[in-house]
Design a protein around this motif. Structure first.
Motif, PDB file in Angstrom:
ATOM      1  N   TYR A 204       0.839  -1.196   0.000  1.00  0.00           N
ATOM      2  CA  TYR A 204       0.000   0.000   0.000  1.00  0.00           C
ATOM      3  C   TYR A 204       0.878   1.252   0.000  1.00  0.00           C
ATOM      4  CZ  TYR A 204      -4.620  -2.105   0.767  1.00  0.00           C
ATOM      5  OH  TYR A 204      -5.803  -2.797   0.614  1.00  0.00           O
TER       6      TYR A 204
ATOM      7  N   SER B  93       0.510   5.892  -0.710  1.00  0.00           N
ATOM      8  CA  SER B  93      -0.361   7.043  -0.953  1.00  0.00           C
ATOM      9  C   SER B  93      -0.318   7.499  -2.403  1.00  0.00           C
ATOM     10  CB  SER B  93       0.035   8.210  -0.041  1.00  0.00           C
ATOM     11  OG  SER B  93      -0.062   7.846   1.310  1.00  0.00           O
ATOM     12  N   SER B  94       0.663   7.038  -3.139  1.00  0.00           N
ATOM     13  CA  SER B  94       0.850   7.450  -4.529  1.00  0.00           C
ATOM     14  C   SER B  94       0.433   6.348  -5.495  1.00  0.00           C
ATOM     15  CB  SER B  94       2.322   7.821  -4.773  1.00  0.00           C
ATOM     16  OG  SER B  94       2.581   7.976  -6.148  1.00  0.00           O
ATOM     17  N   GLY B  95      -0.194   6.754  -6.588  1.00  0.00           N
ATOM     18  CA  GLY B  95      -0.562   5.798  -7.626  1.00  0.00           C
ATOM     19  C   GLY B  95       0.643   5.200  -8.329  1.00  0.00           C
ATOM     20  N   ASP B  96       1.823   5.805  -8.125  1.00  0.00           N
ATOM     21  CA  ASP B  96       3.038   5.278  -8.742  1.00  0.00           C
ATOM     22  C   ASP B  96       3.394   3.894  -8.216  1.00  0.00           C
ATOM     23  OD1 ASP B  96       3.414   7.544 -10.304  1.00  0.00           O
ATOM     24  OD2 ASP B  96       4.643   8.556  -8.812  1.00  0.00           O
TER      25      ASP B  96
ATOM     26  N   THR C 143       1.779   1.307  -8.394  1.00  0.00           N
ATOM     27  CA  THR C 143       1.427   0.273  -9.374  1.00  0.00           C
ATOM     28  C   THR C 143       2.579   0.042 -10.347  1.00  0.00           C
ATOM     29  OG1 THR C 143       0.364   1.923 -10.812  1.00  0.00           O
ATOM     30  CG2 THR C 143      -1.033   0.802  -9.203  1.00  0.00           C
ATOM     31  N   LYS C 144       3.320   1.109 -10.675  1.00  0.00           N
ATOM     32  CA  LYS C 144       4.481   0.971 -11.567  1.00  0.00           C
ATOM     33  C   LYS C 144       5.605   0.209 -10.878  1.00  0.00           C
ATOM     34  CE  LYS C 144       3.478   5.488 -13.632  1.00  0.00           C
ATOM     35  NZ  LYS C 144       4.005   6.873 -13.840  1.00  0.00           N
TER      36      LYS C 144
ATOM     37  N   LYS D 116      -3.000   2.094  -4.264  1.00  0.00           N
ATOM     38  CA  LYS D 116      -3.008   3.480  -3.801  1.00  0.00           C
ATOM     39  C   LYS D 116      -4.088   3.628  -2.737  1.00  0.00           C
ATOM     40  CE  LYS D 116      -3.736   8.273  -5.239  1.00  0.00           C
ATOM     41  NZ  LYS D 116      -4.064   9.215  -6.341  1.00  0.00           N
ATOM     42  N   ASN D 117      -3.704   4.186  -1.584  1.00  0.00           N
ATOM     43  CA  ASN D 117      -4.641   4.299  -0.479  1.00  0.00           C
ATOM     44  C   ASN D 117      -4.243   5.482   0.404  1.00  0.00           C
ATOM     45  OD1 ASN D 117      -6.980   3.038   0.746  1.00  0.00           O
ATOM     46  ND2 ASN D 117      -5.666   2.499   2.482  1.00  0.00           N
TER      47      ASN D 117
ATOM     48  N   GLU E 178       8.915   6.023  -8.720  1.00  0.00           N
ATOM     49  CA  GLU E 178       8.197   6.993  -7.884  1.00  0.00           C
ATOM     50  C   GLU E 178       8.754   8.403  -8.065  1.00  0.00           C
ATOM     51  OE1 GLU E 178       6.219   6.649  -4.654  1.00  0.00           O
ATOM     52  OE2 GLU E 178       5.765   4.515  -4.751  1.00  0.00           O
TER      53      GLU E 178
END
Length: 405
Positions: free
Chosen positions: A79, A81-84, A86-87, A104-105, A349
């Protein structure tokens, strides 16, 4: 909050905190509750002992063995806070063949979910890249929900200040303006200008009660930046002594900002739009993450860092790595930690810039327009104050809430 206060976006609940009555006991027991380490770190001087990071014996560390054990575990969930994330997860999966899910959470939700999972002995979050240092040091670590681990072969590249807990990346929140509306440059040159009458109702930022690192920044200003803020006030108002009803210059600045009718939002996207969208005609200054500078190209925004702002153009906020103490995939989590301490991992990131926690990794190549030196122009959090920041969190939230009503 008064009905006349500008606001953009929906509301967010404050980050959950443990009861104040238990706070003293929690902080006092932090060192005792920490995972054991063969190579402990010195306790911070700014407000209580932080649990030490675990560093295995370098002579016994075997990366190949760690990889083999991680592959046997088969999967990993991280987990962030950044959608990065997933990369990063995709790159980690491609490198090691371990099915990895990056989620992302919001940091407050991660705190709550990891705590409940640990209590229920039903852990689904194997580890987190976590952006709220105070609750990490004040809750998750002393309650043994998580621990921090540093791979022995990379530990020499992690400075002592980045170890407890393990810092993997620092990003930035910066003050920005619209150069289309202000072609001669940033219209303010001192942070005290932002809390003056000429900028009443024209300063935009995320609601501090919904974004933990803003509250932490407020506390860091109060704990370690008193003289810098007083000097800045003297520069903005020569011959005028700072008059304050608060204990510190930082708290006084926070109170004045809260009372100056700031435009509060639920997300940085809304702050960026309020300042820099193509049809924006209102002159505003906003506080946004460096990641929002991708909106310049994607959304045709007009946005630049207030490079003349003293004493800082914004602040660096840290991202830490923590492994769930009851994870069923401990080796995979450790291998992922190893991965994000390398450029191959953390580089995913840093698309919008950033300063890695490892000295062996280069700073992110991207620099927001107007920001030339991240380390000199941005206020940096002092990790020795993390425990005190945690202890002061509710008081600072109350100070903001009462001043803003």
């Amino acid at each position: 909050m008064s009905s006349s206060t500008p606001r953009i976006g929906g509301s967010q609940r404050p980050v959950p905190r443990i009861a104040l009555a238990a706070l003293v006991a929690v902080l006092a027991g932090a060192a005792a509750c920490a995972p054991s380490s063969r190579q402990g770190d010195n306790a911070p001087a700014g407000g209580g002992a932080a649990p030490s990071a675990v560093i295995d014996d370098p002579a016994g560390f075997d990366l190949d063995a760690l990889v083999a054990a991680a592959k046997k575990e088969g999967s990993l969930t991280v987990y962030d806070s950044s959608g990065d994330i997933t990369k990063v997860a995709k790159a980690f999966s491609a490198k090691y063949g371990i099915k990895t899910t990056g989620v992302k959470n919001k940091v407050g939700d991660t705190l709550e979910k990891m705590t409940r999972e640990a209590q229920a002995d039903n852990v689904t979050i194997d580890m987190t890249l976590y952006e709220d240092g105070p609750s990490l040091v004040g809750e998750l670590l002393p309650q043994k929900v998580v621990y921090t681990w540093i791979p022995a072969d990379l530990s020499k590249n992690v400075p002592a200040a980045n170890r407890s807990p393990l810092l993997v990346l620092s990003k930035a929140n910066v003050w920005v303006y619209n150069p289309r509306l202000f072609p001669k440059g940033c219209p303010v040159d001192n942070v005290w200008d932002l809390v003056g009458p000429e900028w009443k109702g024209k300063v935009a930022l995320q609601d501090p009660l919904g974004k933990p690192n803003i509250v932490e920044w407020f506390n860091q200003l109060s704990n370690g930046a008193d003289q810098a803020l007083r000097d800045a006030h003297s520069a903005a108002h020569p011959g005028e002594e700072l008059k304050t009803s608060q204990k510190t210059a930082g708290e006084e600045w926070v109170v004045r900002l809260a009372k100056n009718s700031p435009v509060l939002t639920s997300a940085d996207d809304d702050v960026a739009a309020a300042v820099a969208s193509p049809n924006q005609k209102q002159p505003r200054i906003g506080l946004v993450s460096n990641a929002k500078f991708r909106d310049i190209e994607e959304k045709n925004y007009s946005m630049r860092v207030c490079d003349t702002l003293k004493p800082w153009s914004g602040y660096l906020y840290p991202k830490y790595s923590a492994i769930a103490s009851k994870t069923k995939h401990p080796h995979a989590a450790k291998l992922f930690t190893h991965f994000i301490l390398t450029e191959e991992g953390i580089g995913h990131e840093m698309g919008a810039g950033g300063i890695p926690g490892s000295t062996a990794v280069k700073q992110g190549a991207f620099t927001p327009d107007g920001l030339t030196d991240w380390k000199k122009e941005l206020f940096a959090f002092d990790p020795t104050y993390l425990a005190k920041d945690f202890a002061d969190t509710e008081a600072m939230q109350d100070l903001w809430r009462l001043s803003h009503s």
